[in-house]
Design a protein around this motif. Structure first.
Motif, PDB file in Angstrom:
ATOM      1  N   LEU A 218       0.831  -1.199   0.000  1.00  0.00           N
ATOM      2  CA  LEU A 218       0.000   0.000   0.000  1.00  0.00           C
ATOM      3  C   LEU A 218       0.865   1.249   0.000  1.00  0.00           C
ATOM      4  O   LEU A 218       0.593   2.218  -0.722  1.00  0.00           O
ATOM      5  N   LYS A 219       1.926   1.215   0.793  1.00  0.00           N
ATOM      6  CA  LYS A 219       2.840   2.364   0.873  1.00  0.00           C
ATOM      7  C   LYS A 219       3.507   2.638  -0.466  1.00  0.00           C
ATOM      8  O   LYS A 219       3.589   3.792  -0.917  1.00  0.00           O
ATOM      9  N   SER A 220       3.988   1.582  -1.123  1.00  0.00           N
ATOM     10  CA  SER A 220       4.659   1.761  -2.411  1.00  0.00           C
ATOM     11  C   SER A 220       3.682   2.234  -3.491  1.00  0.00           C
ATOM     12  O   SER A 220       4.043   3.035  -4.355  1.00  0.00           O
ATOM     13  N   SER A 221       2.444   1.746  -3.424  1.00  0.00           N
ATOM     14  CA  SER A 221       1.428   2.180  -4.393  1.00  0.00           C
ATOM     15  C   SER A 221       1.072   3.640  -4.169  1.00  0.00           C
ATOM     16  O   SER A 221       0.894   4.403  -5.129  1.00  0.00           O
ATOM     17  N   LEU A 222       0.962   4.030  -2.890  1.00  0.00           N
ATOM     18  CA  LEU A 222       0.631   5.422  -2.569  1.00  0.00           C
ATOM     19  C   LEU A 222       1.758   6.368  -2.986  1.00  0.00           C
ATOM     20  O   LEU A 222       1.504   7.535  -3.315  1.00  0.00           O
ATOM     21  N   LYS A 223       2.974   5.871  -2.975  1.00  0.00           N
ATOM     22  CA  LYS A 223       4.112   6.704  -3.370  1.00  0.00           C
ATOM     23  C   LYS A 223       3.955   7.162  -4.817  1.00  0.00           C
ATOM     24  O   LYS A 223       4.310   8.296  -5.179  1.00  0.00           O
ATOM     25  N   TYR A 224       3.407   6.269  -5.652  1.00  0.00           N
ATOM     26  CA  TYR A 224       3.127   6.644  -7.040  1.00  0.00           C
ATOM     27  C   TYR A 224       1.825   7.417  -7.154  1.00  0.00           C
ATOM     28  O   TYR A 224       1.712   8.394  -7.894  1.00  0.00           O
ATOM     29  N   ALA A 225       0.814   6.983  -6.386  1.00  0.00           N
ATOM     30  CA  ALA A 225      -0.545   7.502  -6.566  1.00  0.00           C
ATOM     31  C   ALA A 225      -0.783   8.869  -5.923  1.00  0.00           C
ATOM     32  O   ALA A 225      -1.538   9.684  -6.465  1.00  0.00           O
ATOM     33  N   LEU A 226      -0.175   9.119  -4.761  1.00  0.00           N
ATOM     34  CA  LEU A 226      -0.481  10.358  -4.036  1.00  0.00           C
ATOM     35  C   LEU A 226      -0.147  11.626  -4.817  1.00  0.00           C
ATOM     36  O   LEU A 226      -0.934  12.586  -4.789  1.00  0.00           O
ATOM     37  N   PRO A 227       0.985  11.674  -5.516  1.00  0.00           N
ATOM     38  CA  PRO A 227       1.204  12.872  -6.339  1.00  0.00           C
ATOM     39  C   PRO A 227       0.105  13.067  -7.369  1.00  0.00           C
ATOM     40  O   PRO A 227      -0.299  14.198  -7.641  1.00  0.00           O
ATOM     41  N   LEU A 228      -0.390  11.959  -7.937  1.00  0.00           N
ATOM     42  CA  LEU A 228      -1.509  12.057  -8.875  1.00  0.00           C
ATOM     43  C   LEU A 228      -2.739  12.604  -8.173  1.00  0.00           C
ATOM     44  O   LEU A 228      -3.489  13.401  -8.733  1.00  0.00           O
ATOM     45  N   LEU A 229      -2.940  12.148  -6.931  1.00  0.00           N
ATOM     46  CA  LEU A 229      -4.093  12.607  -6.162  1.00  0.00           C
ATOM     47  C   LEU A 229      -4.013  14.101  -5.908  1.00  0.00           C
ATOM     48  O   LEU A 229      -5.001  14.826  -6.086  1.00  0.00           O
ATOM     49  N   PHE A 230      -2.854  14.572  -5.485  1.00  0.00           N
ATOM     50  CA  PHE A 230      -2.707  16.002  -5.211  1.00  0.00           C
ATOM     51  C   PHE A 230      -2.963  16.817  -6.477  1.00  0.00           C
ATOM     52  O   PHE A 230      -3.552  17.900  -6.427  1.00  0.00           O
ATOM     53  N   VAL A 231      -2.530  16.280  -7.609  1.00  0.00           N
ATOM     54  CA  VAL A 231      -2.791  16.950  -8.879  1.00  0.00           C
ATOM     55  C   VAL A 231      -4.290  17.054  -9.109  1.00  0.00           C
ATOM     56  O   VAL A 231      -4.829  18.121  -9.430  1.00  0.00           O
ATOM     57  N   ILE A 232      -4.987  15.932  -8.931  1.00  0.00           N
ATOM     58  CA  ILE A 232      -6.427  15.903  -9.170  1.00  0.00           C
ATOM     59  C   ILE A 232      -7.159  16.798  -8.171  1.00  0.00           C
ATOM     60  O   ILE A 232      -8.141  17.469  -8.520  1.00  0.00           O
ATOM     61  N   ILE A 233      -6.680  16.806  -6.926  1.00  0.00           N
ATOM     62  CA  ILE A 233      -7.299  17.675  -5.914  1.00  0.00           C
ATOM     63  C   ILE A 233      -7.241  19.127  -6.370  1.00  0.00           C
ATOM     64  O   ILE A 233      -8.247  19.846  -6.357  1.00  0.00           O
TER      65      ILE A 233
END
Length: 483
Positions: A218-233
């Protein structure tokens, strides 16, 4: 089947699936605009923007990351305890269930604050509770649909979308009009259609349902996904802020008008999405192809060329579209001349940021999102104060151009994948200028039917010239998307 044929086939299937949105609009919008007030549309728009924002927030970017991370975790090992795919999908699914529960609890606890602050007490409690479950169902269905895309299960994807939009279209009309539920009927129909999609997803994609909670994965997936999330936010919150600005500087009726502008423009959005939905997974599959940069560059050129033509046609017939969909909203026709080019720019970003996704350096996306967010807010506030609703549309266009340009800068920096952004800039200028020339044509002739015939003849002449031009035929004949 070759990669080219697969890509084109998937584009058609996804396109048909996404066209179901147009199908629903064709049935519901002309009816709603003739029976509901602009204020009702304003409330619907406020609620839909709020829901769509949290549909993106709840997964923390993990559903969208499936397209890039699925192959990294796709294992064929027989031992289920070592199966990376099961761990990956199970962890994502379990996390989505937990985050959905958190959203449900928080919305119940802070109900009064949300209704009073954002909706200014103009939202019915029934719609509020329906919206909570609409968001929850959408998050899970979206997870399954991303999974169908990355596994190339396009017909499963299609079945789920077809059933959803058929139910939404039929019930949306029955509940809102004959049963006189008004906008409450729309949200109830949306709730039922999404619940049906959820049940179908659980049945059709049951072979990929796992329950795991691997924290390291989950941590490794979030490392890729969270920047995408902040972009979408940063990108999606601008939709909420736009409505807040309209509500503050103008009124609820204007929000309803802006909603119709976006609904007409979304006809083009769905056409663009049909392409990008199929394109991005294939672009990721071309990472190891020695000709990938050449393929990316050629596809980008044809994307700008073809979709500029489609955008022009929609702008040309924008008045006729409004006469059919919402004749009481003809005053907002010229705003469509700005919102349609904005969608074209957003679609171009599926090329301009490819290098960032390929290298997995998604933290660069945060920079462009933050800058474009502040550009959007500042420009929208300033321009709305002087130009009213046009200021919102112009602010969005300026922000999207900023966003795409910055992401291209970082993408080129990390991957050296080059695109000619001047094609995009020229396209935007030509579309906006042609829009205002079309406005002069619409205002110069009082007879709507005559204008329509003139436009049809013009398009026919252009089509014939385009089709029988030797250079164009050579380009079409020589065009090979995938080698």
């Amino acid at each position: 089947m070759s990669l080219k044929k697969l890509f084109l086939n998937d584009t058609l299937v996804y396109g048909f699936s996404l066209y179901l949105n147009i199908f629903a609009a064709l049935i519901l919008t002309p009816i709603y605009t003739r029976t509901l007030s602009k204020e009702d549309y304003g409330i619907m728009d406020l609620c839909n923007v709020w829901n769509n924002f949290f549909i993106i927030i709840i997964p923390l970017g993990l559903t969208a990351s499936i397209i890039r991370l699925y192959q990294d975790n796709n294992s064929n090992e027989l031992n289920s305890s070592d199966n990376k795919k099961q761990d990956f999908l199970g962890t994502l699914f379990s996390f989505l269930l937990i985050s959905n529960c958190i959203y449900l609890v928080l919305n119940i606890l802070f109900k009064e604050f949300i209704i009073n602050f954002y909706f200014k007490t103009n939202l019915d409690e029934t719609i509020y509770y329906l919206s909570i479950f609409i968001v929850n169902f959408s998050v899970i269905v979206s997870y399954f649909q991303y999974l169908n895309r990355v596994r190339f299960k396009k017909y499963t994807y299609l079945i789920i979308n077809v059933s959803s939009f058929l139910i939404l279209s039929i019930l949306g009309y029955i509940l809102a009009i004959p049963y006189d539920y008004g906008i409450k009927g729309f949200f109830l129909a949306s709730f039922i259609s999404l619940f049906t999609s959820l049940i179908l997803s659980l049945i059709l994609v049951k072979d990929s349902i796992y329950f795991r909670l691997n924290l390291s994965l989950l941590k490794s997936s979030l490392k890729y996904a969270l920047p995408l999330l902040f972009v979408i936010i940063f990108l999606k919150i601008t939709f909420i802020i736009d409505r807040f600005i309209i509500y503050h500087f103008l009124d609820l009726e204007t929000i309803g008008e802006y909603s119709i502008v976006l609904r007409i423009s979304n006809i083009f959005q769905l056409i663009v999405s049909a392409f990008t939905t199929a394109w991005f997974p294939y672009a990721m599959n071309l990472i190891d192809n020695k000709n990938r940069n050449k393929i990316y560059k050629k596809t980008y050129f044809y994307f700008i060329l073809l979709f500029t033509i489609v955008a022009f046609i929609i702008i040309l017939f924008s008045k006729e579209l409004l006469l059919f969909f919402a004749p009481a909203y003809l005053n907002i026709e010229t705003i469509i001349y700005i919102t349609v080019p904005t969608i074209l720019v957003g679609g171009a970003n599926y090329f301009c940021n490819l290098g960032i996704h390929i290298t997995k350096k998604t933290h660069y996306l945060i920079y462009s999102a933050i800058i474009s967010f502040f550009v959007n807010v500042i420009s929208s506030v300033f321009l709305t104060n002087y130009f009213g609703i046009y200021g919102i549309a112009l602010g969005s266009l300026i922000a999207v151009l900023t966003w795409v340009s910055i992401e291209y800068y970082f993408s080129y920096k990390v991957s050296k994948i080059k695109f000619n952004l001047s094609y995009m800039y020229i396209s935007i200028i030509l579309l906006i200028l042609s829009g205002f020339l079309i406005s002069l044509l619409n205002n110069s002739i009082n007879e709507s039917q005559s204008i329509f015939y003139i436009k049809c003849i013009f398009i026919s002449i252009i089509f014939v010239i385009f089709l029988f031009n030797k250079k164009v035929r050579l380009v079409i004949k020589s065009f090979k998307l995938f080698q």
